[in-house]
Motif scaffolding. Structure first.
Motif, mmCIF file in Angstrom:
data_model
loop_
_atom_site.group_PDB
_atom_site.id
_atom_site.type_symbol
_atom_site.label_atom_id
_atom_site.label_comp_id
_atom_site.label_asym_id
_atom_site.label_seq_id
_atom_site.Cartn_x
_atom_site.Cartn_y
_atom_site.Cartn_z
ATOM 1 N N UNK A 147 -41.348 13.603 41.929
ATOM 2 C CA UNK A 147 -40.337 13.130 41.119
ATOM 3 C C UNK A 147 -40.352 13.415 39.786
ATOM 4 N N UNK A 148 -41.098 14.537 39.368
ATOM 5 C CA UNK A 148 -40.927 15.324 38.043
ATOM 6 C C UNK A 148 -40.209 16.508 38.260
ATOM 7 N N UNK A 149 -39.378 16.849 37.295
ATOM 8 C CA UNK A 149 -38.803 18.219 37.158
ATOM 9 C C UNK A 149 -39.549 19.386 36.735
ATOM 10 N N UNK A 150 -39.509 20.313 37.504
ATOM 11 C CA UNK A 150 -40.260 21.637 36.731
ATOM 12 C C UNK A 150 -39.313 22.771 36.970
ATOM 13 N N UNK A 151 -39.582 23.799 36.070
ATOM 14 C CA UNK A 151 -38.660 25.214 36.124
ATOM 15 C C UNK A 151 -39.406 26.291 35.887
ATOM 16 N N UNK A 152 -38.749 27.490 36.021
ATOM 17 C CA UNK A 152 -39.177 28.513 35.544
ATOM 18 C C UNK A 152 -38.246 29.599 35.429
ATOM 19 N N UNK A 153 -38.452 30.757 34.877
ATOM 20 C CA UNK A 153 -37.239 31.914 34.656
ATOM 21 C C UNK A 153 -37.080 32.020 33.409
ATOM 22 N N UNK A 154 -35.810 32.848 33.213
ATOM 23 C CA UNK A 154 -35.399 33.030 31.919
ATOM 24 C C UNK A 154 -35.283 31.997 30.983
ATOM 25 N N UNK B 15 -38.915 23.292 28.323
ATOM 26 C CA UNK B 15 -40.341 22.801 28.144
ATOM 27 C C UNK B 15 -40.509 22.985 26.446
ATOM 28 N N UNK B 16 -39.485 23.042 25.777
ATOM 29 C CA UNK B 16 -39.638 22.901 24.190
ATOM 30 C C UNK B 16 -39.779 24.378 23.653
ATOM 31 N N UNK B 17 -39.724 25.554 24.637
ATOM 32 C CA UNK B 17 -40.078 26.789 24.050
ATOM 33 C C UNK B 17 -38.896 27.944 24.548
ATOM 34 N N UNK B 18 -38.848 28.897 24.133
ATOM 35 C CA UNK B 18 -37.939 30.082 24.470
ATOM 36 C C UNK B 18 -38.766 31.147 25.324
ATOM 37 N N UNK B 19 -39.873 30.870 25.841
ATOM 38 C CA UNK B 19 -40.753 31.912 26.219
ATOM 39 C C UNK B 19 -40.396 32.013 27.785
ATOM 40 N N UNK B 20 -40.230 33.054 28.585
ATOM 41 C CA UNK B 20 -39.967 33.345 29.844
ATOM 42 C C UNK B 20 -41.284 32.870 30.467
ATOM 43 N N UNK B 21 -40.793 31.998 31.820
ATOM 44 C CA UNK B 21 -41.906 31.430 32.462
ATOM 45 C C UNK B 21 -41.921 31.923 33.708
ATOM 46 N N UNK B 22 -43.072 32.641 34.071
ATOM 47 C CA UNK B 22 -43.309 33.118 35.467
ATOM 48 C C UNK B 22 -44.057 32.218 36.401
ATOM 49 N N UNK B 23 -44.007 31.091 36.135
ATOM 50 C CA UNK B 23 -44.497 30.109 36.760
ATOM 51 C C UNK B 23 -44.148 28.827 36.594
ATOM 52 N N UNK B 24 -44.026 28.023 37.670
ATOM 53 C CA UNK B 24 -43.267 26.517 37.448
ATOM 54 C C UNK B 24 -43.921 25.768 36.144
ATOM 55 N N UNK B 25 -43.263 25.361 34.926
ATOM 56 C CA UNK B 25 -43.751 24.297 34.205
ATOM 57 C C UNK B 25 -42.733 23.093 34.216
ATOM 58 N N UNK B 26 -43.578 22.009 33.658
ATOM 59 C CA UNK B 26 -42.820 20.710 33.606
ATOM 60 C C UNK B 26 -41.752 20.859 32.471
ATOM 61 N N UNK B 27 -40.597 20.204 32.877
ATOM 62 C CA UNK B 27 -39.461 19.972 31.974
ATOM 63 C C UNK B 27 -39.886 18.774 31.033
ATOM 64 N N UNK B 28 -39.908 18.696 29.841
ATOM 65 C CA UNK B 28 -40.251 17.747 28.923
ATOM 66 C C UNK B 28 -39.402 16.367 29.151
ATOM 67 N N UNK B 29 -39.996 15.260 29.118
ATOM 68 C CA UNK B 29 -39.328 14.010 29.128
ATOM 69 C C UNK B 29 -38.387 13.701 30.292
#
Length: 144
Positions: free
Chosen positions: A107-114, A122-136
């Motif tokens: 039930x939580x949203x996760x994302x990765x990529x450009x 995730x509150x950044x502009x850093x390219x994510x190469x693994x899943x991170x939590x989408x804030x809020x």
């Protein structure tokens, strides 16, 4: 996206179209596939998602599979589906949009990529190469 996927009732995945980045799961990197070919290594799939340069599948055990130019772990393009680490029991449907990917896990949203414009959430502009939590974004029941 210049390729298409279909999920058959038997849980197999089939693809056709542009395969330059391995997104068809065919033998090697294909320039184009004019007729559907089965994506090797996948079975018992219950949902699929697609977008620019890679595709995703969710199997009945809850494992998310990725192939093509996935952006995960800095890996190069691969036509061989592999399980996305940290997303076991994800669901209900992987979603690929542009050059980033969004999934739901417990039930939580996760994302990765450009993440040039903050599209990973995730509150950044850093390219994510693994899943991170989408804030809020909590208590998600469906991601179309």
């Amino acid at each position: 996206n210049r390729s298409s996927l279909a999920l058959r009732e038997d849980g197999t995945v089939w693809g056709w179209g542009n395969g330059w980045h391995g997104e068809l799961g065919a033998d090697g990197l294909e320039e184009s596939v004019l007729e559907p070919v089965q994506v090797a290594g996948l079975s018992n799939i219950r949902a699929i998602g697609g977008g620019s340069y890679h595709h995703l599948a969710l199997d009945v055990s809850g494992t998310v599979w990725a192939w093509g130019q996935t952006g995960l772990g800095g890996a190069a393009e691969t036509p061989d589906p592999f399980p996305v680490e940290g997303l076991t029991a994800a669901g209900p449907l992987p979603k690929k949009t542009g050059y980033h990917t969004v999934v739901v896990k417990n039930r939580k949203v996760k994302a990765w990529g450009v993440n040039q414009n903050g599209e990973v959430g995730d509150g950044t502009t850093t390219w994510r190469t693994s899943p991170v939590d989408v804030i809020g974004v909590d208590s998600v029941t469906y991601w179309p």
